[in-house]
Design a protein around this motif. Structure first.
Motif, mmCIF file in Angstrom:
data_model
loop_
_atom_site.group_PDB
_atom_site.id
_atom_site.type_symbol
_atom_site.label_atom_id
_atom_site.label_comp_id
_atom_site.label_asym_id
_atom_site.label_seq_id
_atom_site.Cartn_x
_atom_site.Cartn_y
_atom_site.Cartn_z
ATOM 1 N N ILE A 126 0.822 -1.212 0.000
ATOM 2 C CA ILE A 126 0.000 0.000 0.000
ATOM 3 C C ILE A 126 0.855 1.260 0.000
ATOM 4 C CG2 ILE A 126 -1.685 1.319 1.353
ATOM 5 C CD1 ILE A 126 -2.871 -1.297 2.280
ATOM 6 N N LEU A 127 2.008 1.225 0.677
ATOM 7 C CA LEU A 127 2.802 2.454 0.813
ATOM 8 C C LEU A 127 3.335 2.954 -0.518
ATOM 9 C CD1 LEU A 127 6.162 1.884 0.651
ATOM 10 C CD2 LEU A 127 5.703 0.827 2.852
ATOM 11 N N VAL A 129 1.555 3.597 -2.886
ATOM 12 C CA VAL A 129 0.523 4.540 -3.333
ATOM 13 C C VAL A 129 0.342 5.667 -2.323
ATOM 14 C CG1 VAL A 129 -1.901 4.792 -3.982
ATOM 15 C CG2 VAL A 129 -0.664 2.699 -4.582
ATOM 16 N N THR A 130 0.262 5.330 -1.042
ATOM 17 C CA THR A 130 -0.064 6.320 -0.018
ATOM 18 C C THR A 130 1.158 6.909 0.667
ATOM 19 O OG1 THR A 130 -0.306 4.557 1.628
ATOM 20 C CG2 THR A 130 -2.289 5.226 0.427
ATOM 21 N N GLY A 131 2.325 6.275 0.528
ATOM 22 C CA GLY A 131 3.521 6.786 1.182
ATOM 23 C C GLY A 131 3.625 6.321 2.623
ATOM 24 N N THR A 133 2.921 6.982 5.809
ATOM 25 C CA THR A 133 2.051 7.767 6.693
ATOM 26 C C THR A 133 1.282 6.816 7.600
ATOM 27 O OG1 THR A 133 0.178 7.714 5.154
ATOM 28 C CG2 THR A 133 1.773 9.494 4.874
ATOM 29 N N PHE A 135 -1.789 6.635 7.834
ATOM 30 C CA PHE A 135 -2.936 6.140 7.078
ATOM 31 C C PHE A 135 -2.600 4.842 6.356
ATOM 32 C CE2 PHE A 135 -5.805 6.379 3.278
ATOM 33 C CZ PHE A 135 -6.982 6.146 3.980
ATOM 34 N N THR A 136 -1.347 4.696 5.933
ATOM 35 C CA THR A 136 -0.915 3.433 5.319
ATOM 36 C C THR A 136 -1.053 2.282 6.306
ATOM 37 O OG1 THR A 136 0.648 4.612 3.904
ATOM 38 C CG2 THR A 136 1.012 2.258 4.206
ATOM 39 N N LEU A 139 -4.765 1.435 6.760
ATOM 40 C CA LEU A 139 -5.295 0.669 5.636
ATOM 41 C C LEU A 139 -4.822 -0.778 5.679
ATOM 42 C CD1 LEU A 139 -4.999 3.150 2.618
ATOM 43 C CD2 LEU A 139 -7.065 2.423 3.821
#
Length: 268
Positions: A126-127, A129-131, A133, A135-136, A139
């Motif tokens: 996932i990181l 796409v989202t970096g 953070t 929030f990663t 998710l």
């Protein structure tokens, strides 16, 4: 008159299974090349590192540790809520008798596939796409939670007594109405218990996700461990253990209240 003792049944498949398991265990120990001689030094090393961490903890890092722990709890909470929103309706459809067979098999296979992948691997995917953070991490916990909550959910639905379900169907209720009035009132305590238990798991897992730099207390632990600042690591471990125990105790008390009900006071 004495009766003959029947011969003991032979189970060749079970014997083969046990032989295979034994061979796998032996090969595993044989192939990992354990330095058994160093095991004698393990107790002394453990005592040494415990002394380095807890003999003189660096309490100056306590405020930052508390803040990062709170971020980890937030990460776990968001991941739990997202997984609940997705897994609950899917688990109802995946239960036997409430969805087509092909969809049920597809969802159950998806739940199994998700459970087979650790949260840290999901976070690495996932990181991109989202970096890096928090929030990663949330998710990643949400995706992994869908697998476990989905399985627990459809098992809870299939375990409810059939009486109210048959009554709802006899009254002409649709599948949605049967789930709402025949299944959910009976399965709801189990679902609430599963959701809280998943939150406990996510609190612990959020610290592990810090190893890849998504934030939280795990990120601090990784950084200070790499720099060998054991006095700070000791403070971080104290905060992690205390926070985990408090969350587990609160969640466990709520789960017992839901599943067992409150105490009834008899007044005279």
């Amino acid at each position: 008159m004495t009766s003959a003792i029947p011969p003991r049944p032979r189970r060749p498949l079970r014997a083969l299974a046990w032989a295979g398991v034994t061979a796998a265990v032996v090969l595993a120990f044989w192939s990992i090349e354990v330095n058994w001689g160093r095991l004698a030094d393990l107790p002394a090393e453990v005592v040494r590192y415990l002394w380095l961490m807890f003999s003189d903890p660096n309490w100056e890092k306590l405020p930052e540790a508390l803040w990062q722990t709170w971020r980890s709890i937030e990460m776990a909470w968001v991941g739990t809520v997202l997984s609940i929103l997705v897994a609950t309706p899917l688990s109802l459809v995946a239960a036997r008798g409430y969805g087509p067979a092909w969809l049920r098999a597809l969802l159950r296979g998806l739940f199994s596939l998700i459970r087979a992948v650790p949260e840290i691997i999901i976070a690495i995917v996932i990181l991109s796409v989202t970096g890096l953070t928090p929030f990663t991490g949330a998710l990643a916990l949400a995706v992994n939670g869908i697998g476990t909550l989905g399985k627990w959910g459809y098992e809870a639905v299939e375990a409810v007594p059939a009486g109210p379900i048959e009554a709802a169907r006899a009254a002409g209720g649709s599948t949605t109405e049967v789930l709402r009035w025949g299944v959910w009132p009976q399965a709801a305590p189990a679902f609430w218990s599963f959701w809280l238990y998943r939150f406990e798991i996510n609190v612990r897992s959020s610290a592990v996700l810090g190893l890849i730099g998504v934030g939280g207390i795990g990120d601090m632990l990784t950084s200070y461990t790499q720099y060998r600042e054991w006095a700070t690591v000791g403070v971080l471990l104290i905060v992690v253990v205390a926070a985990t125990v408090l969350v587990d105790a609160a969640s466990g008390a709520i789960r017992r209240r839901i599943t067992e009900g409150g105490n009834i006071r008899v007044t005279r």
